[in-house]
Design a protein around this motif. Structure first.
Motif, PDB file in Angstrom:
ATOM      1  N   GLU A   1      -6.851   0.566   3.930  1.00  0.00           N
ATOM      2  CA  GLU A   1      -5.921  -0.373   3.305  1.00  0.00           C
ATOM      3  C   GLU A   1      -4.620  -0.452   4.096  1.00  0.00           C
ATOM      4  O   GLU A   1      -4.090  -1.545   4.338  1.00  0.00           O
ATOM      5  N   TRP A   2      -4.115   0.690   4.511  1.00  0.00           N
ATOM      6  CA  TRP A   2      -2.864   0.710   5.292  1.00  0.00           C
ATOM      7  C   TRP A   2      -3.047  -0.037   6.613  1.00  0.00           C
ATOM      8  O   TRP A   2      -2.155  -0.737   7.076  1.00  0.00           O
ATOM      9  N   LEU A   3      -4.226   0.101   7.218  1.00  0.00           N
ATOM     10  CA  LEU A   3      -4.515  -0.545   8.501  1.00  0.00           C
ATOM     11  C   LEU A   3      -4.973  -1.991   8.324  1.00  0.00           C
ATOM     12  O   LEU A   3      -5.379  -2.625   9.300  1.00  0.00           O
ATOM     13  N   GLN A   4      -4.942  -2.501   7.079  1.00  0.00           N
ATOM     14  CA  GLN A   4      -5.313  -3.870   6.749  1.00  0.00           C
ATOM     15  C   GLN A   4      -6.784  -4.163   7.048  1.00  0.00           C
ATOM     16  O   GLN A   4      -7.159  -5.299   7.335  1.00  0.00           O
ATOM     17  N   GLN A   5      -7.618  -3.145   6.954  1.00  0.00           N
ATOM     18  CA  GLN A   5      -9.073  -3.326   7.020  1.00  0.00           C
ATOM     19  C   GLN A   5      -9.545  -3.575   5.586  1.00  0.00           C
ATOM     20  O   GLN A   5     -10.129  -2.711   4.928  1.00  0.00           O
ATOM     21  N   VAL A   6      -9.282  -4.771   5.109  1.00  0.00           N
ATOM     22  CA  VAL A   6      -9.380  -5.062   3.682  1.00  0.00           C
ATOM     23  C   VAL A   6     -10.810  -4.926   3.163  1.00  0.00           C
ATOM     24  O   VAL A   6     -11.049  -4.307   2.114  1.00  0.00           O
ATOM     25  N   ASP A   7     -11.768  -5.516   3.863  1.00  0.00           N
ATOM     26  CA  ASP A   7     -13.148  -5.475   3.378  1.00  0.00           C
ATOM     27  C   ASP A   7     -13.661  -4.041   3.294  1.00  0.00           C
ATOM     28  O   ASP A   7     -14.326  -3.657   2.317  1.00  0.00           O
TER      29      ASP A   7
ATOM     30  N   PRO B   1       0.832  -1.215   0.000  1.00  0.00           N
ATOM     31  CA  PRO B   1       0.000   0.000   0.000  1.00  0.00           C
ATOM     32  C   PRO B   1       0.858   1.253   0.000  1.00  0.00           C
ATOM     33  O   PRO B   1       2.049   1.206   0.342  1.00  0.00           O
ATOM     34  N   PRO B   2       0.290   2.389  -0.377  1.00  0.00           N
ATOM     35  CA  PRO B   2       1.057   3.640  -0.368  1.00  0.00           C
ATOM     36  C   PRO B   2       1.468   4.028   1.051  1.00  0.00           C
ATOM     37  O   PRO B   2       0.764   3.734   2.016  1.00  0.00           O
ATOM     38  N   GLU B   3       2.590   4.688   1.145  1.00  0.00           N
ATOM     39  CA  GLU B   3       3.024   5.218   2.437  1.00  0.00           C
ATOM     40  C   GLU B   3       2.116   6.380   2.844  1.00  0.00           C
ATOM     41  O   GLU B   3       1.569   7.092   1.994  1.00  0.00           O
ATOM     42  N   PRO B   4       1.939   6.604   4.153  1.00  0.00           N
ATOM     43  CA  PRO B   4       1.094   7.719   4.603  1.00  0.00           C
ATOM     44  C   PRO B   4       1.494   9.066   4.018  1.00  0.00           C
ATOM     45  O   PRO B   4       0.629   9.893   3.693  1.00  0.00           O
ATOM     46  N   ALA B   5       2.802   9.297   3.853  1.00  0.00           N
ATOM     47  CA  ALA B   5       3.241  10.573   3.285  1.00  0.00           C
ATOM     48  C   ALA B   5       2.775  10.725   1.845  1.00  0.00           C
ATOM     49  O   ALA B   5       2.411  11.827   1.409  1.00  0.00           O
ATOM     50  N   GLU B   6       2.771   9.618   1.081  1.00  0.00           N
ATOM     51  CA  GLU B   6       2.291   9.686  -0.300  1.00  0.00           C
ATOM     52  C   GLU B   6       0.793   9.967  -0.333  1.00  0.00           C
ATOM     53  O   GLU B   6       0.303  10.727  -1.176  1.00  0.00           O
ATOM     54  N   ILE B   7       0.054   9.354   0.597  1.00  0.00           N
ATOM     55  CA  ILE B   7      -1.384   9.625   0.673  1.00  0.00           C
ATOM     56  C   ILE B   7      -1.623  11.104   0.979  1.00  0.00           C
ATOM     57  O   ILE B   7      -2.482  11.753   0.367  1.00  0.00           O
TER      58      ILE B   7
ATOM     59  N   ALA C   1       0.875  12.759   7.878  1.00  0.00           N
ATOM     60  CA  ALA C   1       2.280  13.184   7.858  1.00  0.00           C
ATOM     61  C   ALA C   1       3.033  12.633   9.060  1.00  0.00           C
ATOM     62  O   ALA C   1       4.242  12.367   8.980  1.00  0.00           O
ATOM     63  N   GLY C   2       2.325  12.442  10.175  1.00  0.00           N
ATOM     64  CA  GLY C   2       2.941  11.869  11.367  1.00  0.00           C
ATOM     65  C   GLY C   2       2.784  10.367  11.467  1.00  0.00           C
ATOM     66  O   GLY C   2       3.035   9.796  12.532  1.00  0.00           O
ATOM     67  N   ARG C   3       2.331   9.721  10.382  1.00  0.00           N
ATOM     68  CA  ARG C   3       2.118   8.271  10.319  1.00  0.00           C
ATOM     69  C   ARG C   3       1.089   7.797  11.346  1.00  0.00           C
ATOM     70  O   ARG C   3       1.091   6.631  11.736  1.00  0.00           O
ATOM     71  N   GLN C   4       0.198   8.665  11.763  1.00  0.00           N
ATOM     72  CA  GLN C   4      -0.891   8.298  12.671  1.00  0.00           C
ATOM     73  C   GLN C   4      -2.128   7.985  11.823  1.00  0.00           C
ATOM     74  O   GLN C   4      -3.104   8.737  11.766  1.00  0.00           O
ATOM     75  N   VAL C   5      -2.088   6.850  11.159  1.00  0.00           N
ATOM     76  CA  VAL C   5      -3.088   6.529  10.146  1.00  0.00           C
ATOM     77  C   VAL C   5      -4.456   6.287  10.780  1.00  0.00           C
ATOM     78  O   VAL C   5      -5.487   6.669  10.215  1.00  0.00           O
ATOM     79  N   LYS C   6      -4.503   5.680  11.945  1.00  0.00           N
ATOM     80  CA  LYS C   6      -5.788   5.440  12.606  1.00  0.00           C
ATOM     81  C   LYS C   6      -6.463   6.761  12.966  1.00  0.00           C
ATOM     82  O   LYS C   6      -7.681   6.914  12.802  1.00  0.00           O
ATOM     83  N   THR C   7      -5.682   7.726  13.442  1.00  0.00           N
ATOM     84  CA  THR C   7      -6.229   9.045  13.744  1.00  0.00           C
ATOM     85  C   THR C   7      -6.732   9.716  12.471  1.00  0.00           C
ATOM     86  O   THR C   7      -7.797  10.333  12.453  1.00  0.00           O
TER      87      THR C   7
END
Length: 752
Positions: free
Chosen positions: A570-576, A444-450, A537-543
């Motif tokens: 997708e990053w958090l592997q919540q695939v469905d 998956p894309p890195e958080p910074a790319e997103i 930007a801080g890689r806090q994807v859940k937030t």
């Protein structure tokens, strides 16, 4: 040849009645239309006539016309609500129970003794104003009876007469006068029309009663149309869910037409106040608001709202009846209608993964915002509500039909950036010189790319800095050179600029300042969007996912928040969850190619190479990212996926896709650097997995494709790549690779 059922999981034959012999359902519609076919062919069920359209995006059924006389009430029933005497100073209860327990319908006020009647004051055959011949009572409105009549001056045309229960009822009289005043000045196709105002002498009660003469609407109220699923199926004699009255598309269509009427009223400085399913008629080819007795000027005091469609009492006491009050009542009305539909759980959850569940949840989000207890969180007006419902319709159309259904977003600016995790790029030379650094194609894309790839909200035209931000986006350092002052837009854009420059503390300071200056909660989604970017930007994807979900709650009809949510999921592997959101975005809008790449990555993670290529092939030929999608398709076929190498058939297919007539690279140059690297990749994988074929793509794998032939071709490719090297170390590494793949001679054993 017998027609087969096309419903998921069923392949039964369709019999002569049009139903599947196995699942007993109609087949799903294949022709482009916005709503599923309704009706089973039984008397009184389904649709008749030519469908009509709401705003060109929702196809509505033309309801069967009924004989107006069949709508006459055969027996008058008593009023459920308490009726009070309207005589000055008297509040006696008129319809109190008799000795038998039945409520009174006529008699004398128990307090003042004045005679009263709650029964219909007109009888069949009565002639009102020498023009209107009464056929019988149709219904009871909030304050009186509604009668069907024929206009003997206009070829016995059907009309409706609406009058009062009791002229001594001061409130009823006030409401009737108000309704007559407003109806005479309103002209909108979704609001009932008034033709006349007349009086009729009631000899029994010795009173002159007033009536308004209105258009006859051939149809039922939405309350009458809320037929529960079991009753509908029982009436039809089948288990066909299409017999249920209100598919999701129809409820959305009703909402859009009601909003059109409300917007018209609001533009006149009026609020409707008493919106509920009983006061909305579903005609043969339109939706019509009736019973305008509660209409008042905004802000109005004491509007005639009906629980549970009424906004909170505290709100009415503080603000009176306002535009947001109507928004609340419509939200409750749509919620009421949605409960009668077939597109709800658990049926939705059993649909295909790309089914309409995302659109149904978007509709629920719109309803939740419209009915928020905090009036400031609601839609500001009918136009904003309609804007988001329109987006939900586009989303539903895309999911239901599988074809694009989109319109430009009013909230987000378009972006040409592609969030693809590098899948759509030709591999760099490090693919050969540092192979240990290569990741799987499903990465998956890195958080910074997103963060850098997501679109930005459109600039608020009311912001003082709007003239500086409506053109091309300035560079981050140039943007930070502008004085922010009290401009929320400059503060928000400045926060993103700081994030791009790696200054998160400065970005947070900008967002904190913007939070103070934001005008009202209805605009706070903008702040939430940028806070989501800061979290990425801080890689806090859940937030970040939480922030984007809040934005989606405020803007349920927009695709951009769902794309952001899908990338985070997708990053958090919540695939469905990611797959449902990507599917909803992609089927709705084929310009959002990042969603197609997301679906491709998820399919690759399931080792579904064909599925990944199929969705990448859907990228339109006119798209800026068409070539990136072709490159991604090649890599999806040859790169390792979930730790598994490609199969020979995949590599042969990839070789065909790299032909110059299928894939444009290097500005059309037939042997440019990008094409050399992509060709080297295909040849490398072909040699590694031992591809051999009698016929193969000659320019890439040779024909016939042999192991020695592949060695020779790959050696040439690696020497071409060595000439692209940025330094001697990289060049030497590529030459060494080329030497190692050379074929051995029979005489010396040395490679040449």
């Amino acid at each position: 040849m017998a027609m087969r059922c096309n419903r998921p999981g069923c392949t039964g034959e369709i019999d002569e009645t049009g139903f599947c012999v196995e699942c007993d359902h109609r087949p799903l519609p294949e022709a482009p239309q916005s709503a599923p076919a309704g009706g089973c062919g039984a008397p009184g069920c389904g649709t008749a006539g030519r469908p009509w359209s709401v705003n060109g995006i929702v196809t509505m059924p033309t309801m069967p016309s009924r004989d107006p006389a069949s709508r006459i009430m055969m027996q008058s029933t008593a009023f459920d609500a308490v009726r009070r005497c309207g005589r000055a100073g008297c509040q006696g209860r008129l319809n109190s129970a008799t000795g038998s327990g039945a409520p009174r319908t006529k008699g004398f006020c128990p307090e003042c003794g004045k005679p009263f009647t709650l029964e219909p004051r007109l009888k069949p055959g009565d002639l009102v104003a020498g023009q209107y011949r009464i056929e019988g009572p149709l219904a009871r409105s909030g304050f009186g009876w509604v009668f069907l009549a024929r206009d003997e001056h206009l070829d016995n045309r059907y009309v409706v007469l609406k009058g009062l229960v009791n002229t001594n009822d001061a409130r009823a009289a006030e409401m009737a006068v108000r309704e007559r005043q407003y109806l005479t000045r309103l002209d909108h196709p979704n609001i009932v029309r008034i033709y006349n105002a007349v009086t009729h002498y009631d000899a029994e009660m010795d009173e002159h009663l007033g009536y308004i003469v209105m258009d006859y609407i051939d149809g039922d109220s939405l309350q009458q149309a809320r037929v529960p699923a079991l009753r509908a199926r029982a009436r039809c004699g089948r288990r066909d869910v299409d017999c249920v009255a209100m598919p999701l598309e129809h409820v959305l269509g009703y909402g859009l037409q009601i909003l059109s009427a409300l917007a018209y009223l609001h533009d006149q400085g009026l609020v409707y106040c008493d919106l509920k399913p009983d006061n909305v008629m579903r005609g043969t080819d339109r939706i019509v608001l009736i019973d305008l007795g509660g209409v008042t000027e905004a802000p109005g005091r004491g509007g005639a709202f009906t629980p549970p469609f009424a906004p909170p009492r505290e709100e009415l006491a503080k603000y009176g009846a306002t535009v947001r009050s109507d928004v609340f009542s419509l939200g409750k009305t749509l919620e009421n209608l949605l409960s009668a539909g077939v597109d709800k759980s658990p049926e939705l959850e059993r649909a295909d993964p790309g089914g309409i569940s995302v659109a149904a949840e978007s509709f629920r989000r719109a309803i939740r915002r419209a009915t928020a207890e905090d009036r400031e969180r609601r839609f500001a007006d009918a136009a904003e509500f309609a804007e988001q419902l329109t987006g939900v319709v586009h989303e539903l159309n895309g999911l239901r039909q599988g074809i694009e259904s989109r319109s430009p977003s009013a909230r987000f600016a378009p972006t040409s950036r592609l969030i693809d995790a590098g899948l759509g790029s030709v591999p760099p030379l490090t693919r050969w010189t540092a192979p240990g650094e290569a990741a799987g194609a499903e990465r998956p894309p890195e958080p910074a790319e997103i963060m850098t790839g997501l679109p930005l909200p459109r600039v608020d035209p009311a912001d003082p800095a709007a003239p500086y931000l409506t053109g091309d986006d300035p560079a981050p350092r140039e943007l930070l050179g502008l004085p922010a002052g009290d401009s929320v837009e400059l503060l928000l854009r400045g926060a993103r600029a700081h994030l791009e420059l790696g200054a998160p503390d400065a970005a947070r300071a900008c967002l904190d300042r913007a939070a103070i200056l934001l005008p009202e909660p209805g605009h706070r989604w903008r702040l939430g969007w940028y806070r989501g970017l800061a979290a990425l930007a801080g890689r806090q994807v859940k937030t970040a996912l939480g922030e984007f979900t809040d934005v989606c709650d405020m803007l349920p009809g927009e695709a951009e928040p769902k794309l952001a949510m899908a990338l985070c999921a997708e990053w958090l592997q919540q695939v469905d969850r990611a797959e449902r959101l990507y599917t909803a975005v992609w089927r709705r809008d084929r310009s959002m190619v990042s969603a197609a790449f997301g679906l491709a990555r998820l399919r690759l993670a399931r080792q579904d190479r064909d599925g990944a290529v199929a969705v990448l092939d859907e990228v339109p030929a006119i798209s800026l990212h068409r070539d990136a999608a072709r490159i991604a398709a090649v890599r999806a076929l040859v790169e390792p996926v979930a730790g598994r190498a490609a199969q020979p058939g995949d590599v042969l297919r990839a070789a065909t896709l790299t032909r110059p007539d299928r894939l444009r690279l290097d500005d059309g140059e037939p042997d440019g650097k990008a094409r050399q690297r992509l060709t080297a990749l295909v040849r490398q994988v072909a040699l590694d997995i031992g591809v051999t074929a009698a016929e193969a793509e000659p320019a890439v794998l040779g024909s016939p494709c042999t192991r020695d032939g592949l060695r020779l071709l790959l050696e040439r490719s690696l020497r071409d790549l060595a000439r692209q090297a940025g330094g001697p170390d990289q060049s030497d590494a590529l030459v060494d690779l080329a030497n190692r793949v050379r074929s051995r001679t029979l005489l010396t054993g040395w490679r040449h």
